[in-house]
Design an enzyme around this catalytic site. Structure first.
Site, mmCIF file in Angstrom:
data_model
loop_
_atom_site.group_PDB
_atom_site.id
_atom_site.type_symbol
_atom_site.label_atom_id
_atom_site.label_comp_id
_atom_site.label_asym_id
_atom_site.label_seq_id
_atom_site.Cartn_x
_atom_site.Cartn_y
_atom_site.Cartn_z
ATOM 1 N N PRO A 51 0.641 1.411 7.853
ATOM 2 C CA PRO A 51 -0.549 0.544 7.812
ATOM 3 C C PRO A 51 -0.520 -0.493 8.927
ATOM 4 C CG PRO A 51 1.028 -0.160 6.155
ATOM 5 C CD PRO A 51 1.620 1.034 6.828
ATOM 6 N N CYS A 52 -0.712 -0.050 10.139
ATOM 7 C CA CYS A 52 -0.621 -0.951 11.284
ATOM 8 C C CYS A 52 -1.699 -2.029 11.214
ATOM 9 C CB CYS A 52 -0.766 -0.143 12.566
ATOM 10 S SG CYS A 52 -1.975 1.167 12.487
#
Length: 103
Positions: A51-52
């Site tokens: 989940p950048c």
DNA sequence: GTTGTGACGGGTC
DNA sequence: CGACCCGCCACAA
């Protein structure tokens, strides 16, 4: 390469509805280099896995997304965060409420 | 091996 | 506050 792996591992640990900073991730990864983290996330080979979008700048600004620091991708990042319960105002997150230290 | 660059951070002016 | 400058680490040419 190993460093980036560590970064992905740490970022993946960020809880939903919260965000972390490049610096925090860097320290958690054990290397201490926010820029390196950004460089790693910019490539992000594990797009949906990592989940950048939960990684923002220390000042609360979103920073960048999908290899771009501005543009429609940024809007997407904001939406995703909001969808998870993170308040994003003018492209800025309240670190005092949503900022977390992974690990 | 050296140089340049980038989704950054902190300190000064 | 806002603008500026320097320092940081990893990677590619």
């Amino acid at each position: 390469m190993a460093f980036e792996m560590a970064v992905y591992e740490v970022v993946r640990l960020i809880p939903r509805g919260k965000v972390s900073t490049y610096g925090a991730v860097a320290r958690c990864a054990g290397k201490g280099g926010a820029r390196a983290v950004g460089s790693a996330l910019a490539r992000n080979p594990f797009a949906p896995e990592v989940p950048c979008h939960r990684v923002v700048r220390s000042n609360g600004a979103l920073g960048g997304f999908s290899g771009q620091t501005e543009g429609p991708e940024m809007d997407r990042k904001t939406r995703m965060l909001r969808a998870e319960g993170v308040e994003v105002v003018k492209g800025v997150v309240d670190m005092d409420r949503f900022g977390v230290e992974p690990g």
